[in-house]
Write a protein that holds these residues in place. Structure first.
Motif, PDB file in Angstrom:
ATOM      1  N   LYS A  65      46.689 -17.714  51.746  1.00  0.00           N
ATOM      2  CA  LYS A  65      47.965 -18.213  51.225  1.00  0.00           C
ATOM      3  C   LYS A  65      49.126 -17.239  51.507  1.00  0.00           C
ATOM      4  CE  LYS A  65      49.745 -20.111  46.874  1.00  0.00           C
ATOM      5  NZ  LYS A  65      50.938 -19.317  46.653  1.00  0.00           N
ATOM      6  N   GLU A  69      52.358 -17.743  54.069  1.00  0.00           N
ATOM      7  CA  GLU A  69      53.749 -17.710  53.596  1.00  0.00           C
ATOM      8  C   GLU A  69      54.591 -16.663  54.321  1.00  0.00           C
ATOM      9  OE1 GLU A  69      52.644 -19.282  49.128  1.00  0.00           O
ATOM     10  OE2 GLU A  69      53.238 -17.198  49.397  1.00  0.00           O
ATOM     11  N   ARG A 106      46.329 -21.085  58.662  1.00  0.00           N
ATOM     12  CA  ARG A 106      45.505 -21.091  57.448  1.00  0.00           C
ATOM     13  C   ARG A 106      44.655 -22.355  57.326  1.00  0.00           C
ATOM     14  NH1 ARG A 106      47.368 -21.915  51.166  1.00  0.00           N
ATOM     15  NH2 ARG A 106      45.379 -21.291  50.254  1.00  0.00           N
TER      16      ARG A 106
END
Ligand code: URA
Length: 209
Positions: A65, A69, A106
């Motif tokens: 995560k 980002e 991801r």
């Protein structure tokens, strides 16, 4: 073939690798890649961090995560632990290591990347290795070991050993830092202790180059 096993790399001077002359080019193509479904759910492509001048490369599994980002590999809790372990041997991203992953986007819910996703991303990792030509390569965790060395033994059985890699490099499997987060202790014999031992061996090998 590496050590008689089928590996991810054949470096057949055929396909797209040839067309990449610089890492910048690889990164640009990678950042607009839609070859697999991971591209549908990603926020950012996570190409690399660290110095391309490095003799040492670390390959992880894929972004989580925090990485998705920020666009940088190993920046979450596992990454902070990794940095701490590397720093114990004065290895920093600024000066001495190049960090990337088997897949650059991801996987949803941080699942393990499937073979077709590894395969779609292979050209980018091969190009990174071809252009950086690291002398030492660390494979963090089972996905990296499977993807690069084609070996399926548990990491605990093969960690800390050097295997022959492409372009005369040496490859060492190490524990994945996320796995180490499960353990508090770094008493002798524990996974964290063994990881620190492995990084000491890496330091010795870097110094001997
Ligand atoms: N785990 C990985 O394998 N790679 C990252 O970049 C972050 C976590």
């Amino acid at each position: 073939m590496i050590n008689g096993q089928k590996s991810l790399f054949n470096f057949s001077e055929t396909d797209q690798n040839i067309r990449f002359k610089t890492l910048k080019e690889v990164e640009e193509v990678c950042k607009t890649c839609y070859k697999c479904d991971l591209s549908n759910s990603r926020i950012k492509v996570v190409f690399s961090d660290g110095t391309p001048e490095a003799k040492l490369m670390l390959i992880g599994e894929g972004p989580g995560k925090n990485e998705d980002e920020t666009g940088l590999p190993f920046v979450g809790r596992a990454g902070k632990l990794l940095d701490k372990i590397l720093l114990s041997q004065n290895i920093t991203r600024e000066k001495e290591i190049y960090i990337c992953n088997i897949v650059k986007c991801r996987p949803p819910q941080n699942r393990v990347p499937v073979p077709s996703e590894r395969e779609a991303c292979r050209v980018y990792l091969e190009a990174q290795i071809q252009l950086i030509r690291p002398k030492l390569i660390l494979l963090a965790g089972a996905t990296a070991v499977k993807g690069v060395l084609g070996r399926k033994e548990p990491i605990s059985k093969i960690r800390g050993q050097w295997f022959d890699g492409p372009f005369g490099s040496k490859i060492m499997p190490i524990f994945h830092p996320s796995y180490l987060l499960r353990y508090e202790s770094n008493e002798p014999g524990t996974p964290k202790y063994l990881m620190y031992q492995d990084i000491q061996e890496v330091r010795r090998s870097l110094d001997a180059l």
